[in-house]
Design an enzyme around this catalytic site. Structure first.
Site, PDB file in Angstrom:
ATOM      1  N   ASP A 172      23.970  22.170 -15.676  1.00 47.92           N
ATOM      2  CA  ASP A 172      23.464  21.508 -14.474  1.00 47.92           C
ATOM      3  C   ASP A 172      22.139  20.798 -14.729  1.00 47.92           C
ATOM      4  O   ASP A 172      21.862  19.758 -14.135  1.00 47.92           O
ATOM      5  CB  ASP A 172      23.333  22.519 -13.337  1.00 47.92           C
ATOM      6  CG  ASP A 172      24.692  23.031 -12.869  1.00 47.92           C
ATOM      7  OD1 ASP A 172      25.721  22.494 -13.333  1.00 47.92           O
ATOM      8  OD2 ASP A 172      24.736  23.966 -12.055  1.00 47.92           O
ATOM      9  N   ASP A 183      17.124  23.580 -14.132  1.00 45.11           N
ATOM     10  CA  ASP A 183      18.001  24.240 -13.165  1.00 45.11           C
ATOM     11  C   ASP A 183      17.916  25.743 -13.398  1.00 45.11           C
ATOM     12  O   ASP A 183      17.915  26.199 -14.553  1.00 45.11           O
ATOM     13  CB  ASP A 183      19.445  23.773 -13.323  1.00 45.11           C
ATOM     14  CG  ASP A 183      20.357  24.395 -12.280  1.00 45.11           C
ATOM     15  OD1 ASP A 183      20.395  23.878 -11.144  1.00 45.11           O
ATOM     16  OD2 ASP A 183      21.020  25.412 -12.588  1.00 45.11           O
ATOM     17  N   HIS A 189      27.310  25.269 -12.254  1.00 41.04           N
ATOM     18  CA  HIS A 189      26.454  26.423 -11.965  1.00 41.04           C
ATOM     19  C   HIS A 189      26.114  27.206 -13.230  1.00 41.04           C
ATOM     20  O   HIS A 189      25.668  28.351 -13.150  1.00 41.04           O
ATOM     21  CB  HIS A 189      27.056  27.342 -10.897  1.00 41.04           C
ATOM     22  CG  HIS A 189      27.081  26.694  -9.537  1.00 41.04           C
ATOM     23  ND1 HIS A 189      25.937  26.452  -8.810  1.00 41.04           N
ATOM     24  CD2 HIS A 189      28.111  26.220  -8.797  1.00 41.04           C
ATOM     25  CE1 HIS A 189      26.266  25.867  -7.666  1.00 41.04           C
ATOM     26  NE2 HIS A 189      27.578  25.701  -7.640  1.00 41.04           N
ATOM     27  N   MET A 196      15.222  35.680 -11.417  1.00 43.08           N
ATOM     28  CA  MET A 196      15.800  34.501 -12.052  1.00 43.08           C
ATOM     29  C   MET A 196      16.622  35.025 -13.217  1.00 43.08           C
ATOM     30  O   MET A 196      16.073  35.701 -14.107  1.00 43.08           O
ATOM     31  CB  MET A 196      14.693  33.558 -12.543  1.00 43.08           C
ATOM     32  CG  MET A 196      15.225  32.302 -13.205  1.00 43.08           C
ATOM     33  SD  MET A 196      13.949  31.015 -13.477  1.00 43.08           S
ATOM     34  CE  MET A 196      12.976  31.750 -14.802  1.00 43.08           C
TER      35      MET A 196
END
Length: 205
Positions: A181, A15, A176, A28
């Site tokens: 996750d 994730d 999140h 990212m």
């Protein structure tokens, strides 16, 4: 000539959290990974998803970001600029981790996600841009939405968690936080792989 035997696959749930829609212009900012399980032919063995994990928070690579996307992760951009890992170092560490857990399992690594396309786009771009090498190759990615849609025989757009049987879903919350996750989705992956839909079940013995 005998048929070539496929090597086992080690499914690694990944994730990512990002501050925009695409890598390059945007960053990212964190990613997490957890080993979901191993498939050898028709046999699938679920792993305990908290046993083998990886997590990094990354220094942003550009000045651009979408405030709404950044807010989803709850991460502080100023702190990441000061303390986030350098992407090249983080991706080198991640490659080494993927290869280590895959070698221990005697299997080829496959990234899996729910849904996978967004996370794979960032992960693969970062792996190639910061080191030029992906332990998953260019196509070692499995999308759990597609897996569910295929097994349940529903349209892809109907493959949402709210319509899945409750027994497939992890009891963990979707926070999140990338590692939380990834672990949650590792459990979903194993549940999906071991699931036989009622309509597909054979006749009672």
């Amino acid at each position: 000539m005998s048929a070539r035997t496929a090597r086992p696959s080690l499914y690694i749930s990944v994730d990512i959290e990002a501050d925009g829609p695409i890598p390059g212009p945007y960053s990212m900012i964190s990613f997490g990974a957890a080993v979901a399980g191993r498939q050898d032919g028709a046999s699938y063995t679920a792993a305990y998803p908290e046993r083998h994990t990886f997590y990094r928070e990354l220094r942003p690579i550009s000045d651009r970001y979408v405030p709404e996307a950044l807010a989803v992760s709850g991460l502080d951009r100023d702190r990441l600029l000061r303390e986030g890992a350098e992407p090249a170092a983080a991706m080198a560490q991640f490659r080494a981790w993927v290869r280590k857990v895959s070698a221990e399992a005697g299997a080829q690594p496959v990234m899996c996600g729910y849904p996978a396309p967004f996370d794979w786009t960032f992960l693969y771009w970062y792996l190639m841009n910061f080191g030029g090498d992906s332990p998953f190759g260019h196509s070692g990615c499995l999308d759990m939405k597609t897996l569910y849609a295929t097994k349940a025989r529903v349209p892809l757009r109907a493959a949402v968690k709210g319509r899945m049987p409750r027994e497939l879903l992890s009891a963990r919350r979707h926070t999140h936080h990338a590692l939380d996750d990834a672990i949650e989705q590792a459990e979903l992956m194993s549940n999906l792989m071991l699931w036989t839909p009622p309509a597909a079940a054979g006749p009672a013995g």
